[in-house]
Design an enzyme around this catalytic site. Sequence first.
Site, PDB file in Angstrom:
ATOM      1  N   ASP A 151       0.543  -0.677  -0.163  1.00 51.39           N
ATOM      2  CA  ASP A 151      -0.108   0.141   0.078  1.00 51.39           C
ATOM      3  C   ASP A 151       0.940   1.265  -0.311  1.00 51.39           C
ATOM      4  O   ASP A 151       1.324   1.529   0.799  1.00 51.39           O
ATOM      5  CB  ASP A 151      -0.586  -0.191   0.888  1.00 51.39           C
ATOM      6  N   ASP A 167     -15.264  -2.926  -0.177  1.00 50.79           N
ATOM      7  CA  ASP A 167     -14.656  -2.686   1.549  1.00 50.79           C
ATOM      8  C   ASP A 167     -15.601  -2.456   2.585  1.00 50.79           C
ATOM      9  O   ASP A 167     -17.018  -1.776   2.480  1.00 50.79           O
ATOM     10  CB  ASP A 167     -13.537  -1.018   1.453  1.00 50.79           C
TER      11      ASP A 167
END
Length: 240
Positions: free
Chosen positions: A14, A134
Amino acid sequence: MTQFPAFEVIPAVDMQDGEVVQLVQGERGTEKRYGDPVEAARRWVDAGARTLHLVDLDGAFEGERANAPAVETIVDAVDVPIQLGGGIRTVEDALSLLDRGVDRVILGTAAVENPEIVREIGDERPGSVVVSLDAKGGEVVVSGWTEGTGLDPVEAAVRYETLGAGAILFTDVDMEGRLEGVRTDQIERLAEAVDIPVVASGGVARLADVRACREAGAAAVVVGTALYEGAFTLAEAMET
């Protein structure tokens, strides 16, 4: 259709401001930094990773892929499939990335705002779209996990499968980055509801969590903080 040849443990890279970071529950300002993304990608591949999971967090939050140079360098530097998310908003963006060497594009906000984008990209590149669902508090959230949608993850997954998604990436945002373990009930529901692979993410803290995701029906699990903090090695996780 996106296929994972066997259960995979996929390291997360990330990126924010050109560095590898891990966020707690997806909140900006909670990040811990882990250095250069290209070095991290090479390290995970050298350790045996068969796939890499890249996220441009600046892209996820701002809608513009600020870490594109690092992504391109990683694509050139490693020889494993790469799935990329964060800031991919149009068909043109997705096809450009796929042409550049990314193997799968991860769509979250764009897929919620315009579900047909999944079909449009899939028609051009079958199996290349991973839809990111998500969940925070039981609902799908978008825009860098900041906005609720009211969508149930399982109902959404079924819809995206019919639109041609190659896989579903399910992130339990409530558990993300906390190293407190995984919750498998939603993973099980998703795996039972769709025939495409479900990739689990969020909360992995120990080898037992990796095993739990596999037993819940996930085709793969994305691991970030636990690997960067040395809770276990990638080799140990892959042997679990």
